[in-house]
Scaffold this motif. Sequence first.
Motif, short mmCIF file in Angstrom:
data_model
loop_
_atom_site.label_atom_id
_atom_site.label_comp_id
_atom_site.label_asym_id
_atom_site.label_seq_id
_atom_site.Cartn_x
_atom_site.Cartn_y
_atom_site.Cartn_z
N MET A 41 0.65 -1.20 0.03
CA MET A 41 -0.05 0.11 -0.04
C MET A 41 0.76 1.10 -0.01
O MET A 41 1.84 1.33 0.73
CB MET A 41 -0.82 0.03 0.95
N GLN A 42 0.52 2.33 -0.83
CA GLN A 42 1.25 3.40 -0.99
C GLN A 42 1.82 4.10 0.22
O GLN A 42 2.91 4.35 0.66
CB GLN A 42 0.70 4.45 -1.91
N ASN A 43 0.82 4.57 1.11
CA ASN A 43 1.06 5.52 2.09
C ASN A 43 1.01 4.68 3.55
O ASN A 43 0.59 5.27 4.74
CB ASN A 43 -0.07 6.46 2.39
N ASP A 44 1.22 3.39 3.65
CA ASP A 44 1.41 2.45 4.55
C ASP A 44 2.33 2.80 5.56
O ASP A 44 3.59 3.03 5.05
CB ASP A 44 1.29 0.84 4.26
N ARG A 45 2.16 3.11 6.97
CA ARG A 45 3.08 3.14 7.77
C ARG A 45 3.62 1.80 8.35
O ARG A 45 3.24 0.76 8.36
CB ARG A 45 2.63 3.75 9.15
N TYR A 46 4.97 1.78 8.55
CA TYR A 46 5.55 0.51 9.15
C TYR A 46 5.80 0.75 10.80
O TYR A 46 6.23 1.66 11.25
CB TYR A 46 7.06 0.48 8.49
N LEU A 47 5.21 -0.06 11.54
CA LEU A 47 5.03 -0.11 13.03
C LEU A 47 5.94 -1.01 13.76
O LEU A 47 6.14 -2.13 13.08
CB LEU A 47 3.61 -0.31 13.54
N GLN A 48 6.77 -0.56 14.39
CA GLN A 48 7.63 -1.23 15.43
C GLN A 48 6.75 -1.94 16.52
O GLN A 48 5.42 -1.47 16.84
CB GLN A 48 8.83 -0.56 16.04
N ALA A 49 7.19 -2.87 17.49
CA ALA A 49 6.54 -3.50 18.41
C ALA A 49 5.92 -2.37 19.54
O ALA A 49 4.83 -2.38 19.81
CB ALA A 49 7.27 -4.41 19.14
N LYS A 50 6.65 -1.19 19.68
CA LYS A 50 6.24 -0.19 20.74
C LYS A 50 5.28 0.35 19.88
O LYS A 50 4.19 0.88 20.68
CB LYS A 50 7.32 0.74 21.17
N ASP A 51 5.06 0.69 18.81
CA ASP A 51 3.82 1.47 18.07
C ASP A 51 2.69 0.69 18.13
O ASP A 51 1.60 0.99 18.26
CB ASP A 51 4.30 1.77 16.50
N CYS A 52 2.78 -0.90 17.83
CA CYS A 52 1.82 -1.77 17.83
C CYS A 52 1.12 -1.55 19.34
O CYS A 52 0.06 -1.77 19.57
CB CYS A 52 2.08 -3.12 17.50
N GLU A 53 2.16 -1.47 20.25
CA GLU A 53 1.44 -1.43 21.83
C GLU A 53 0.72 -0.31 21.88
O GLU A 53 -0.42 -0.46 22.48
CB GLU A 53 2.63 -1.62 22.63
N ALA A 54 1.10 0.69 21.54
CA ALA A 54 0.37 2.16 21.60
C ALA A 54 -0.92 1.82 20.95
O ALA A 54 -1.68 2.79 21.34
CB ALA A 54 1.37 3.21 20.93
N LEU A 55 -0.73 1.46 19.75
CA LEU A 55 -2.14 1.32 18.93
C LEU A 55 -3.10 0.41 19.61
O LEU A 55 -4.36 0.42 19.55
CB LEU A 55 -1.61 0.86 17.51
N THR A 56 -2.66 -0.80 20.13
CA THR A 56 -3.62 -1.72 20.61
C THR A 56 -3.65 -2.11 22.25
O THR A 56 -4.66 -2.60 22.71
CB THR A 56 -3.18 -3.25 19.98
N GLY A 57 -2.79 -1.50 22.80
CA GLY A 57 -2.56 -1.94 24.21
C GLY A 57 -1.86 -3.25 24.60
O GLY A 57 -1.78 -3.65 25.90
N ILE A 58 -1.71 -4.10 23.57
CA ILE A 58 -0.98 -5.27 23.52
C ILE A 58 0.60 -5.08 23.88
O ILE A 58 1.00 -4.34 23.06
CB ILE A 58 -1.05 -6.17 22.57
N PRO A 59 1.06 -5.58 24.95
CA PRO A 59 2.31 -5.37 25.27
C PRO A 59 3.46 -5.60 24.02
O PRO A 59 3.16 -6.42 23.21
CB PRO A 59 2.82 -6.20 26.19
N ALA A 60 4.58 -4.79 23.81
CA ALA A 60 5.55 -4.79 22.87
C ALA A 60 6.36 -6.37 22.73
O ALA A 60 6.42 -6.97 21.88
CB ALA A 60 6.51 -3.66 22.77
#
Length: 66
Positions: free
Chosen positions: A1-20
Amino acid sequence: MQNDRYLQAKDCEALTGIPAATWRYWAWLGTGPESFKLGRRRVWRQSVIAAWIAAQEAETKTGGAA
């Protein structure tokens, strides 16, 4: 996808609340949302995470019409 962001584990944690650590563990096991190495870093596409969340919701939601 063109404007897709690449998330690291800490970003995924911030987005979902699931620990990195859980995101990294899932990647190590080969479970959870698809991830890949970008250089030396493990990343997840934001669109993949959004689709995974939608699938989790669809599979597990309860309630609805009264």
